[in-house]
Write a protein that holds these residues in place. Structure first.
Motif, PDB file in Angstrom:
ATOM      1  N   UNK A  69       0.689  -1.281   0.105  1.00  0.00           N
ATOM      2  CA  UNK A  69       0.526   0.320   0.090  1.00  0.00           C
ATOM      3  C   UNK A  69       0.432   1.358   0.120  1.00  0.00           C
ATOM      4  N   UNK A  70       1.743   1.217   1.246  1.00  0.00           N
ATOM      5  CA  UNK A  70       2.586   2.434   0.642  1.00  0.00           C
ATOM      6  C   UNK A  70       3.978   2.184   0.840  1.00  0.00           C
ATOM      7  N   UNK A  71       4.450   2.175  -0.799  1.00  0.00           N
ATOM      8  CA  UNK A  71       5.780   2.140  -0.858  1.00  0.00           C
ATOM      9  C   UNK A  71       6.967   3.029  -0.055  1.00  0.00           C
ATOM     10  N   UNK A  72       6.790   3.625   0.643  1.00  0.00           N
ATOM     11  CA  UNK A  72       7.627   4.678   1.343  1.00  0.00           C
ATOM     12  C   UNK A  72       7.673   4.017   2.774  1.00  0.00           C
ATOM     13  N   UNK A  73       8.501   3.346   2.964  1.00  0.00           N
ATOM     14  CA  UNK A  73       9.387   2.754   4.475  1.00  0.00           C
ATOM     15  C   UNK A  73       8.350   4.333   5.529  1.00  0.00           C
ATOM     16  N   UNK A  74       8.210   3.900   6.685  1.00  0.00           N
ATOM     17  CA  UNK A  74       7.711   4.520   7.759  1.00  0.00           C
ATOM     18  C   UNK A  74       8.644   5.622   8.665  1.00  0.00           C
ATOM     19  N   UNK A  75       9.065   6.021   9.137  1.00  0.00           N
ATOM     20  CA  UNK A  75       9.770   5.971   9.611  1.00  0.00           C
ATOM     21  C   UNK A  75       9.829   6.424  11.547  1.00  0.00           C
ATOM     22  N   UNK A  76      10.645   6.507  12.609  1.00  0.00           N
ATOM     23  CA  UNK A  76       9.855   6.498  13.483  1.00  0.00           C
ATOM     24  C   UNK A  76       9.375   7.762  13.645  1.00  0.00           C
ATOM     25  N   UNK A  77       9.669   8.998  13.816  1.00  0.00           N
ATOM     26  CA  UNK A  77       9.360  10.817  13.672  1.00  0.00           C
ATOM     27  C   UNK A  77       7.829  10.721  12.968  1.00  0.00           C
ATOM     28  N   UNK A  78       7.834   9.307  11.495  1.00  0.00           N
ATOM     29  CA  UNK A  78       6.805   9.598  11.506  1.00  0.00           C
ATOM     30  C   UNK A  78       4.955   9.212  11.789  1.00  0.00           C
ATOM     31  N   UNK A  79       6.021   9.096  12.854  1.00  0.00           N
ATOM     32  CA  UNK A  79       4.769   8.454  13.608  1.00  0.00           C
ATOM     33  C   UNK A  79       3.401   9.313  14.200  1.00  0.00           C
ATOM     34  N   UNK A  80       3.760  10.410  15.125  1.00  0.00           N
ATOM     35  CA  UNK A  80       2.862  10.758  15.290  1.00  0.00           C
ATOM     36  C   UNK A  80       1.488  11.370  14.900  1.00  0.00           C
ATOM     37  N   UNK A  99      12.640   6.505  22.138  1.00  0.00           N
ATOM     38  CA  UNK A  99      12.817   8.015  22.033  1.00  0.00           C
ATOM     39  C   UNK A  99      10.663   7.989  22.647  1.00  0.00           C
ATOM     40  N   UNK A 100      10.101   7.429  23.075  1.00  0.00           N
ATOM     41  CA  UNK A 100       8.965   7.354  23.755  1.00  0.00           C
ATOM     42  C   UNK A 100       9.161   7.071  25.030  1.00  0.00           C
ATOM     43  N   UNK A 101       9.905   6.406  25.365  1.00  0.00           N
ATOM     44  CA  UNK A 101      10.173   5.857  27.077  1.00  0.00           C
ATOM     45  C   UNK A 101      11.544   7.060  26.792  1.00  0.00           C
ATOM     46  N   UNK A 102      11.278   8.160  27.334  1.00  0.00           N
ATOM     47  CA  UNK A 102      12.224   9.048  27.834  1.00  0.00           C
ATOM     48  C   UNK A 102      12.861   9.360  28.482  1.00  0.00           C
ATOM     49  N   UNK A 103      12.068   8.692  29.441  1.00  0.00           N
ATOM     50  CA  UNK A 103      12.824   8.565  30.943  1.00  0.00           C
ATOM     51  C   UNK A 103      13.147   7.710  31.277  1.00  0.00           C
ATOM     52  N   UNK A 104      13.758   6.959  31.199  1.00  0.00           N
ATOM     53  CA  UNK A 104      14.458   5.515  31.334  1.00  0.00           C
ATOM     54  C   UNK A 104      15.727   6.416  31.228  1.00  0.00           C
ATOM     55  N   UNK A 105      16.702   4.690  31.488  1.00  0.00           N
ATOM     56  CA  UNK A 105      18.302   4.987  31.095  1.00  0.00           C
ATOM     57  C   UNK A 105      17.908   4.230  29.366  1.00  0.00           C
ATOM     58  N   UNK A 106      19.345   4.149  29.274  1.00  0.00           N
ATOM     59  CA  UNK A 106      19.920   3.138  27.906  1.00  0.00           C
ATOM     60  C   UNK A 106      20.256   1.773  28.132  1.00  0.00           C
ATOM     61  N   UNK A 107      20.228   2.479  29.744  1.00  0.00           N
ATOM     62  CA  UNK A 107      20.613   0.680  29.999  1.00  0.00           C
ATOM     63  C   UNK A 107      19.764  -0.635  30.650  1.00  0.00           C
ATOM     64  N   UNK A 137       9.684  -0.435  10.408  1.00  0.00           N
ATOM     65  CA  UNK A 137      10.548  -2.009  10.503  1.00  0.00           C
ATOM     66  C   UNK A 137      11.165  -2.090  11.583  1.00  0.00           C
ATOM     67  N   UNK A 138      11.815  -3.303  12.491  1.00  0.00           N
ATOM     68  CA  UNK A 138      12.535  -3.536  13.688  1.00  0.00           C
ATOM     69  C   UNK A 138      13.568  -2.175  13.972  1.00  0.00           C
ATOM     70  N   UNK A 139      14.235  -1.210  12.861  1.00  0.00           N
ATOM     71  CA  UNK A 139      15.427  -0.408  13.226  1.00  0.00           C
ATOM     72  C   UNK A 139      14.948   0.300  13.824  1.00  0.00           C
ATOM     73  N   UNK A 140      13.244   0.960  12.938  1.00  0.00           N
ATOM     74  CA  UNK A 140      12.803   2.021  13.231  1.00  0.00           C
ATOM     75  C   UNK A 140      12.758   1.967  14.550  1.00  0.00           C
ATOM     76  N   UNK A 141      11.793   0.929  15.081  1.00  0.00           N
ATOM     77  CA  UNK A 141      10.787   0.525  16.045  1.00  0.00           C
ATOM     78  C   UNK A 141      10.968   0.711  16.791  1.00  0.00           C
ATOM     79  N   UNK A 142      12.859   0.117  17.163  1.00  0.00           N
ATOM     80  CA  UNK A 142      13.688   0.653  18.499  1.00  0.00           C
ATOM     81  C   UNK A 142      13.124   2.520  18.640  1.00  0.00           C
ATOM     82  N   UNK A 143      14.295   2.963  17.675  1.00  0.00           N
ATOM     83  CA  UNK A 143      14.417   4.272  17.583  1.00  0.00           C
ATOM     84  C   UNK A 143      13.398   5.078  18.196  1.00  0.00           C
ATOM     85  N   UNK A 144      12.195   4.155  17.765  1.00  0.00           N
ATOM     86  CA  UNK A 144      10.849   4.439  17.758  1.00  0.00           C
ATOM     87  C   UNK A 144      10.370   4.871  20.143  1.00  0.00           C
ATOM     88  N   UNK A 145      10.562   3.223  19.920  1.00  0.00           N
ATOM     89  CA  UNK A 145      10.384   3.015  21.400  1.00  0.00           C
ATOM     90  C   UNK A 145      10.849   4.197  22.635  1.00  0.00           C
TER      91      UNK A 145
END
Lengths: 490, 415
Positions: A282-293, A345-353, A335-343
Motif C-alpha cells: 500500500x505504501x511504498x515509502x518506509x515509515x520512519x519513527x518520527x513519522x508516527x506522530x 524515544x517514547x520512553x524518554x525517562x528511563x536510562x539506556x541500560x 521496520x525493526x530498526x525504526x521500531x527500536x528508535x521509536x520506543x
C-alpha cells in the motif's frame, strides 16, 4: 460429529448401497431448509473453515442491519461476500455444485452448535440466517425456486376457482398491484391463492396485505415467499432450541468446544478478521519513527490513537499496550530498526541500560527475532474486543459512554467529526455493534475523501482490523496527494 | 359523574367483599378450563396491589381456595392476572432464568375512554357518561365481529373495567398460544387510529389508494349507521370552529374545503348534521365515477373510521406477560365492580348502573336479615345484584370447559 460414530457401527454395505441408490444427488437444490444434519465425517479443519466463512457473511448481514442499509444494498454486499467466501451457484459441474452446497450445509450446522447456547445468540443467528435465505431465495431463478418449493410440503391449501370468485371483492380489495385498476384486476385474475392459518404469515397480517376469514389467511401467489420465510424462521428456531437442550448431552470431542467458543465470540466482534497485512504494497515509502506522530493524527483508529496519546502523555505503556501497539506499527510498515528508535524515544525517562534490558528484547521478540521467532500478526478487532476491560482494548466497547464521547471529540474533531454525529455512534455502541460504530467514525472522518455513509472501507466492508482502518485511510490520503501532484504538474 | 356519593372502598369493605362476594370459583373455572387444577391455573401469575400502592408480583396458587385465602389475608385494593409460565411463578427465584418464560395467555384488549378525548365533547379524562359510552359500544361491536369472523376466535369475554373502559379476554386455545410477534401483528391489523396528539393526521389504511381492505369495509358499513347519532347529534362534534376545522383537515379537495369553510363561518349556528349534509352535497356535485367524487367518498369513509373506529391500547395486547385487572375486582375510585358485559346488548349497558361494593354489601345485609343468619358465607353473591354478572362468567367458563372436555374425548378415541 452428530453421532457419526454411532452410525458407522451400523454401517454395512447394504445400507450404504441403499443410501446411494436413493439419493444420487445429495443436494438437488441451491436453497436448503437444513432439515437433516450432515451425517458424514468431517475434518476438524473443515469444521472450522466452513463455519468461519459462513460467519463472515452472517456478520456482514448483521452489521448491514445495524447500519440501516437498504434491501438492495444489503443484497449487493452480501452477494459479493458470498462469491468470495461461500459461493453457491446454480449452474456448473455436478461436482462443483455438490461441494459448494455441502460447504453451505456443513457451515450452517456448525454455527447452529455455536449459536444455540443463549437466547440472544439464537435470536441473532435466526435473524441473520433468514436474511441470508431471503437473499438467496430472491436471487434464485424462478424455475429452480419452484422445484425447491415443490420438494417440500408447506402445508398450504390452494384456493380453488369457486372459492376465489366467492371472495372476489374481498380478495381484490387487499390485492396490491398497478395503479391502473384494470391492469390490477387482470393480474388478480391470473393470480393463484393459497390458504394458511393466519399465524403463519404475521408479517402480511400486520400490514393488512391478506384477506382473513375465520383464522385463515388468503395469501396471493406473489406473497407466497412470506409463508416460506416464516416457515424457515420457525423451523430454525425450534431446531436451535432442541440443539441447545441436547448440547450438554452431546458426545463431545474436546477439540470442538474451543472452536465453538471461538465462533460465538466472533459474532460479538462482528466479523472474524480477514485483514492480513500487506503493508508494503500500500505504501511504498518506509515509515520512519518520527513519522508516527503525524500518521497517528491522520490515520489511526481510536484504539491505536488512544494508545499513542497515552504513550505521549505518560511516556510509558504497559506490557499489553506495548504489544498491541507495537504489532500494529509493525504491520503498518515500521521496520525493526525504526521500531527500536521509536520506543527508545517514547520512553524518554528511563536510562539506556534499563531500556535495553527490559524492553528491547520484547520489541525484537514481536518482530520474530528472539525466542520462538514467530512472525506475530497484529491483533484484530475481535481480539481487542474480547480481551476484557483494559486501556488497550477496543475503546468503543471498554470506555464509558461519557469518556468515549469526549475521546471521540478530542481525537477526531479536527478530522470532521462534530458533536452532532455523536448520538448515532452512541446508539450503535449501546446496541453492542462496536465495529459498526468504528466503521461509521471512519466514514465520517473520511468524508472529505469522498467516503460516503454505508461505504465502509470500500464496497460496504466494515472495519475488522485496526490495520485495515489505518491502511485504507493512508491509501485514500495517498490517492488524493497523487492527484493533487498531478494537477500541479499539469 | 352523576352523583358524587361517598365511595367506600375502605379495607374493611374490601375484606367483606372478598370474603363473601368475590366469585373465586367462577374465576378459577374460567382461567383453568377444567375442574381439576391444571397448569393454566397453577402456573398462572397473580399480582396484587396492596393498600398504599405496594405491588406484589409473581404469586401463584394451586387452587381457588388457596387464592381466596391469600386474597383475604393480603386484602389488596385490586389484583391482576398474568400469563401461564413454564414454571410456577412463586418459584421464579429458584428456577433458572431461561426456564421461566410465559407460555400461554388469553389474548387481551383494552379500550379506554381517554383515547377518545379528542373526539368527545361531553366529558374528558377519567369521567364517563352514557353519551360517551356510545363510543365504547361501537368499538365493542366492531371488535367483537372482527375477531370472530376474521380470526375465528369464539370464546370472548367482555369486562367493564370499573370506570371508563372495557377489557376483552379471548380464551380460545389458539389465541392463548399466540406468540408476542403474532399478537403484535394482530393488533396492528386491528389498529387504524394511531394514538397520541397527532390524531388529526389522515388515516393511512388504503392499500390501493381507492378501496378499503375488506375487514375495514365491513366495519365502516356498520359504523356509518351509528355515526350520525353518536358523532353528529349526541356529541355535535363539528359545531365549534375547532371541531369543524378538524373535519376540514381530513378533506383532500382544497376547493371543497374553502367553500365549506366559507359557508360554515358565515353561519355559526349550523349543526353538525347540517355540516355533514353540506359535505355530502359537495361530493354529489361531482359526477359519479369521477376521481374527485371517489376521493371525497373515500375521505368521508376515513372520517367515519377516524371518529368511531375502536381505539385500542396496543401495548396491553402485544405482550404475553402484560398484566390485566381481574374481572370482579373493585375499582378503587368508583367502588364499582368490574363486571362481565354481554356484547350483544352492549347498547343497553349503563356503566352508572353497575353495582358498587357498598351497595352490594347493603343488599347482602337486607337479604341476610330477612332470611335469618346462615352459618357459612358461600356464594353470597347469589343474593345480590351481582348474580346476573357472575352468571355471565359461569356460562362462559362452562362453554370453555365443555370444549376442553370434548377435545379430550376426541383424543381418547384416537387411541
Amino acid at each position: 460429529m452428530f453421532k457419526s460414530t454411532d452410525r458407522k457401527v451400523f454401517h454395512d454395505d447394504k445400507e450404504l448401497a441403499q443410501v446411494t441408490k436413493h439419493s444420487p444427488v445429495k443436494y438437488p437444490y441451491r436453497l436448503n431448509f437444513y432439515d437433516r444434519p450432515p451425517l458424514y465425517d468431517v475434518t476438524v479443519e473443515e469444521f472450522e473453515t466452513c463455519a468461519l466463512d459462513r460467519l463472515r457473511i452472517l456478520a456482514e448481514i448483521e452489521s448491514s442491519a445495524a447500519r440501516n442499509r437498504s434491501w438492495e444494498e444489503l443484497k449487493t454486499v452480501t452477494n459479493k461476500q458470498c462469491t468470495n467466501h461461500l459461493p453457491l451457484q446454480t449452474t456448473g459441474t455436478q461436482e462443483l455444485l455438490e461441494s459448494q452446497r455441502r460447504k453451505d450445509h456443513l457451515g450452517h450446522f456448525v454455527l447452529r452448535l455455536a449459536f444455540c447456547r443463549s437466547e440472544d445468540l439464537r435470536r441473532r443467528f435466526i435473524k441473520a440466517e433468514s436474511t441470508l435465505f431471503r437473499i438467496r431465495y430472491d436471487g434464485d431463478n424462478t424455475e429452480e425456486r419452484q422445484l425447491f418449493l415443490n420438494s417440500r410440503d408447506f402445508n398450504w391449501i390452494p384456493v380453488d376457482a369457486a372459492e376465489k370468485s366467492k371472495y372476489r371483492r374481498e380478495l381484490l380489495a387487499s390485492y396490491s398491484g398497478s395503479k391502473n385498476e384494470s391492469v390490477r384486476e387482470q393480474a388478480f385474475d391470473t393470480e393463484r391463492y393459497y390458504k394458511v392459518k393466519w399465524t403463519r404469515v404475521p408479517d402480511l397480517v400486520e400490514k393488512r396485505k391478506v384477506f382473513l376469514k375465520a383464522g385463515w389467511a388468503y395469501v396471493p401467489g406473489k406473497e407466497q415467499s412470506s409463508i416460506v420465510f416464516q416457515e424457515f424462521e420457525v423451523h430454525l428456531a425450534k431446531a436451535l432450541e432442541l440443539t441447545a437442550r441436547s448440547l450438554p448431552r452431546l458426545d463431545e470431542d474436546s477439540r470442538l468446544v474451543p472452536i465453538l467458543d471461538n465462533l460465538s465470540q466472533g459474532f460479538l466482534a462482528g466479523v472474524p478478521s480477514e485483514w492480513s497485512g500487506s503493508g508494503e504494497a500500500i505504501n511504498g515509502d518506509e515509515i520512519k519513527a518520527e513519522m508516527v506522530d503525524d500518521l497517528a493524527k491522520r490515520h489511526f483508529p481510536l484504539c491505536m490513537r488512544s494508545m499513542h496519546d497515552n504513550l505521549r502523555r505518560d511516556h510509558h505503556l504497559k506490557h499489553f499496550g506495548r504489544l498491541n501497539y507495537g504489532l500494529f506499527l509493525k504491520v503498518l510498515g515500521l521496520s525493526i530498526e525504526e521500531a527500536v528508535v521509536f520506543w527508545r524515544k517514547s520512553f524518554d525517562r528511563i536510562t539506556d541500560d534499563k531500556f535495553n534490558k527490559e524492553y528491547k528484547y520484547n520489541i525484537r521478540h514481536s518482530y520474530g527475532l528472539e525466542g520462538k521467532r514467530a512472525n506475530y500478526a497484529a491483533k484484530s478487532c475481535q481480539q481487542l474486543l474480547t480481551s476484557g476491560p483494559s486501556d488497550h482494548g477496543c475503546p468503543y466497547r471498554h470506555f464509558s459512554l461519557e469518556n468515549l464521547q469526549t475521546a471521540l471529540l478530542s481525537t477526531y474533531s479536527s478530522r470532521g467529526l462534530t458533536s452532532a454525529d455523536l448520538p448515532e455512534i452512541v446508539a450503535t455502541v449501546k446496541a453492542g455493534h462496536y465495529h459498526v460504530a468504528c466503521t461509521r467514525v471512519f466514514e465520517m472522518t473520511h468524508s472529505s475523501f469522498g467516503v460516503k455513509k454505508g461505504e465502509g472501507t470500500g464496497g460496504g466492508e466494515s472495519i475488522t482490523h485496526p490495520n485495515q482502518y489505518a491502511a485504507k485511510s493512508m491509501e485514500l490520503y495517498k490517492v488524493q496527494q497523487d492527484s493533487a501532484e498531478k494537477m500541479l504538474v499539469e | 359523574m352523576a352523583v358524587k356519593e361517598a365511595v367506600d372502598t375502605s379495607p374493611e369493605v374490601m375484606l367483606a367483599f372478598y370474603r363473601r362476594l368475590y366469585p373465586f370459583k367462577s374465576l378459577f373455572n374460567w382461567l383453568n378450563h377444567e375442574h381439576a387444577p391444571t397448569r393454566r391455573f397453577t402456573h398462572r401469575e397473580f399480582a396484587f396491589t396492596l393498600q398504599g400502592d405496594v405491588y406484589l408480583r409473581y404469586n401463584s396458587f394451586n387452587t381457588a381456595e388457596e387464592l381466596k385465602k391469600q386474597v383475604c389475608q393480603l386484602n389488596p385494593t385490586r389484583f391482576e392476572i398474568g400469563p401461564v409460565y413454564s414454571a410456577r411463578p412463586k418459584d421464579k427465584k429458584t428456577v433458572r432464568p431461561g426456564m421461566f418464560t410465559p407460555l400461554q395467555r388469553e389474548l387481551v384488549f383494552d379500550i379506554d375512554m381517554t383515547d377518545y378525548d379528542p373526539v368527545r365533547t361531553c366529558c374528558s379524562g377519567a369521567d364517563i357518561c352514557r353519551r360517551c359510552w356510545a363510543f365504547i359500544s361501537a368499538a365493542v361491536q366492531v371488535l367483537h365481529t372482527s375477531i370472530r369472523e376474521q380470526f375465528g376466535y369464539e370464546n370472548l369475554l367482555w369486562v367493564y373495567s370499573g370506570r371508563r373502559g372495557i377489557h376483552l379476554w379471548i380464551s380460545d386455545k389458539e389465541a392463548m398460544e399466540l406468540t408476542d410477534d403474532q399478537r403484535k401483528a394482530l393488533v396492528s391489523w386491528m389498529t387504524v387510529i394511531h394514538g397520541g396528539q397527532e390524531s388529526s393526521k389522515k388515516l393511512n389504511v388504503r392499500l390501493n389508494a381507492r378501496s378499503l381492505p375488506a375487514s375495514l369495509q365491513t366495519a365502516v358499513e356498520h359504523l356509518a349507521t351509528i355515526f350520525p347519532e353518536v358523532v353528529l347529534s349526541d356529541q355535535n362534534l363539528f359545531a365549534s370552529e375547532d371541531g369543524y376545522e378538524a373535519l376540514l383537515e381530513q378533506i383532500p379537495d382544497s376547493q371543497v374545503v374553502t367553500s365549506l369553510r366559507k359557508t360554515w363561518s358565515a353561519n355559526p349556528s349550523r349543526s353538525s348534521e347540517d355540516k355533514w349534509l353540506d359535505l355530502k352535497a359537495q361530493a354529489k356535485k361531482f359526477e359519479k365515477g369521477s376521481s374527485q367524487r371517489t376521493n371525497l367518498t373515500a375521505a368521508m369513509e376515513d372520517i367515519i373510521l377516524h371518529y368511531t373506529y375502536p381505539r385500542i391500547d396496543a401495548e396491553v395486547s402485544k405482550h404475553r406477560n402484560h398484566l390485566l385487572k381481574a374481572p370482579f375486582c373493585v375499582h378503587p375510585k368508583t367502588g364499582r365492580v368490574c363486571v362481565p358485559v354481554d356484547p350483544l346488548h352492549i347498547d343497553e349497558f349503563n356503566p352508572e348502573s353497575v353495582p358498587t361494593v357498598g351497595q352490594l354489601l347493603k343488599e347482602l345485609d337486607t337479604a341476610g336479615r330477612s332470611e335469618g343468619e346462615v352459618g357459612e358465607h358461600h356464594s353470597d353473591w347469589e343474593k345480590t345484584s351481582l348474580k346476573p354478572y357472575v352468571d355471565i362468567l359461569d356460562k362462559h367458563a362452562l362453554r370453555l370447559m365443555e370444549q376442553v372436555r370434548l377435545e379430550k374425548r376426541e383424543q381418547d378415541v384416537s387411541w
